[in-house]
Design a protein around this motif. Structure first.
Motif, mmCIF file in Angstrom:
data_model
loop_
_atom_site.group_PDB
_atom_site.id
_atom_site.type_symbol
_atom_site.label_atom_id
_atom_site.label_comp_id
_atom_site.label_asym_id
_atom_site.label_seq_id
_atom_site.Cartn_x
_atom_site.Cartn_y
_atom_site.Cartn_z
ATOM 1 N N GLU A 259 0.888 -1.126 0.056
ATOM 2 C CA GLU A 259 0.044 -0.058 -0.006
ATOM 3 C C GLU A 259 1.032 1.305 -0.061
ATOM 4 N N GLY A 260 1.686 1.135 0.922
ATOM 5 C CA GLY A 260 2.865 2.465 0.846
ATOM 6 C C GLY A 260 3.616 2.631 -0.518
ATOM 7 N N GLU A 261 3.939 1.610 -1.232
ATOM 8 C CA GLU A 261 4.822 1.805 -2.204
ATOM 9 C C GLU A 261 3.876 2.047 -3.487
ATOM 10 N N VAL A 262 2.641 1.591 -3.535
ATOM 11 C CA VAL A 262 1.595 2.081 -4.630
ATOM 12 C C VAL A 262 1.059 3.702 -4.580
ATOM 13 N N ALA A 263 0.835 3.827 -2.926
ATOM 14 C CA ALA A 263 0.413 5.182 -2.812
ATOM 15 C C ALA A 263 1.242 6.252 -3.200
ATOM 16 N N VAL A 264 2.491 6.240 -2.504
ATOM 17 C CA VAL A 264 3.566 7.486 -2.790
ATOM 18 C C VAL A 264 3.589 7.648 -4.261
ATOM 19 N N SER A 265 4.114 6.708 -5.052
ATOM 20 C CA SER A 265 4.003 7.098 -6.606
ATOM 21 C C SER A 265 2.670 7.431 -7.145
#
Length: 405
Positions: free
Chosen positions: A365-371
């Motif tokens: 979730e963190g990696e998808v969201a920040v991009s």
């Protein structure tokens, strides 16, 4: 400054707002120091890592706590966590954890990526609409909470109509995970525990009558088939734990990460340009401002030691995960936010038999969201003064105003 002073100060509002100067002083005392009355403070990376991975250092179970302070048993919030894998040792903890892990699989999490991508896009659309006139929007409410609660509820099988009622309940309940100074502070936590337990009683009954492809259905079937493998009270306690842990940590990861981007605009530019990877950025957020700052262990056996310091059986250890992630013996320039680090292995998800089951989901979730967030809003900026939650164990923001245009 000694170990007792460290414990006293981490319970103050001032230090909880910014614990890192205190952590630096803890490192000067050594990786592990006595804190009086059979207590120890562990702040060194290697020492914390070793304690987490040593089964002889267990958690304080409900039975242990009740033996020392019987009044703890009167609080349903403490009793609820005491029936979960969070506060159980062998043989109960591995028995129940293995059952949860059998249905909360890496394959099941990986299969959620399209759903996470779609949820992020939908929430960014809503964020754009709410901030279209240039007015501030609370990122924590509009995005950081809604994304992970939607994802974990999808996994569990919680109907969409019920999902957004959980933020306040979780905020109240998780007070029971903090270093508690006054049991009267648990009144709201007890009410939340009762409401969430009641909710899952009803949902389990629905899923047993009409099973679906979700974790509640899978775990309920196991409990009905063999109560010795998973009892009814264990089922309910761990469903509540999965729900709360499934979004509390990720919500704080998202909020802490965005606040760091605002403080380090160069990192945002490098993320947009590809010089920093989302995975590298997430690792550094977890290290630099961990969503989980502390945990506790108890010495279960005789003859134990940490970094050469004898730890008698029954001793309590406060593990400062946030301090371990800032240990100068482990990290060069630990007080510098550097998403280019290649050797980062933060202890934010714990370790050993209590290593967080949902770590892969939180990272996804963190990696998808920040991009997606940075791509969608090139003019994303602070929209006001953020407010921190007055917590130590679960560190995050209450509000984080942003503007998107």
């Amino acid at each position: 400054m000694d170990g007792e002073a460290i414990i006293e100060q981490v319970m103050t509002t001032e230090v909880r707002a910014d614990p890192y100067p205190l952590y630096a002083r803890a490192h000067e005392l050594g990786p592990v120091v006595p804190a009086g009355d059979g207590m120890f403070v562990v702040s060194g990376y290697a020492a914390v890592n070793r304690v987490l991975r040593t089964p002889a250092f267990g958690v304080a179970t409900a039975d242990m706590t009740a033996g020392v302070a019987p009044e703890f048993a009167e609080h349903s919030s403490l009793a609820l966590f005491g029936r979960s894998i969070l506060q159980r040792n062998a043989p109960d903890q591995p028995r129940v954890r293995s059952l949860i892990a059998s249905v909360f699989t890496a394959r099941r999490v990986a299969a959620l990526r399209p759903a996470v991508v779609a949820a992020v896009a939908r929430l960014l659309d809503e964020l754009a609409e709410r901030g279209a006139d240039g007015s501030p929007v609370d990122f924590m409410d509009a995005f950081a909470f809604r994304l992970p609660v939607g994802v974990i509820c999808e996994l569990l099988g919680v109907p969409e109509r019920d999902r957004y009622r959980f933020r306040d309940l979780a905020a109240d309940l998780t007070v029971a995970l903090e270093i508690i100074q006054d049991l009267d502070d648990l009144d709201a936590a007890d009410r939340a525990a009762d409401e969430l337990s009641g909710y899952f009683v009803e949902l389990v009954a629905e899923r047993l009558a009409r099973p679906q492809d979700d974790l509640v259905s899978d775990l309920a079937r196991i409990a009905v088939a063999d109560g010795e493998r998973l009892s009814g009270p264990e089922l309910l306690a761990n469903l509540v734990l999965l729900l709360v842990a499934g979004f509390e940590t990720t919500t704080n990861l998202l909020g802490n990460g965005l606040a760091l981007l605002f403080r380090h605009p160069g990192a945002a530019a490098e993320l947009r340009g590809g010089a920093v990877t989302p995975a590298g950025f997430t690792d550094e957020v977890l290290r630099f401002d961990s969503p989980v700052q502390a945990t506790a262990r108890v010495a279960l056996d005789e003859g134990l030691a940490v970094e050469g310091l004898p730890v008698p059986s029954g001793s309590g250890l406060t593990l400062l995960l946030g301090a371990a992630n800032h240990d100068p013996a482990r990290y060069d320039r630990p007080g510098v936010f550097d998403p280019h680090r290649t050797d980062s292995q933060p202890l934010s998800f714990g370790g050993g038999q209590h290593f967080c089951l949902g770590y892969q989901l939180a990272r996804l979730e963190g990696e998808v969201a920040v991009s997606a967030l940075l791509d969608r809003f090139p003019r994303l900026a602070p929209g006001g003064v953020p407010t921190r939650r007055d917590r130590l164990v679960l560190r995050g923001y209450e509000t984080l105003p942003v503007t998107v245009r």
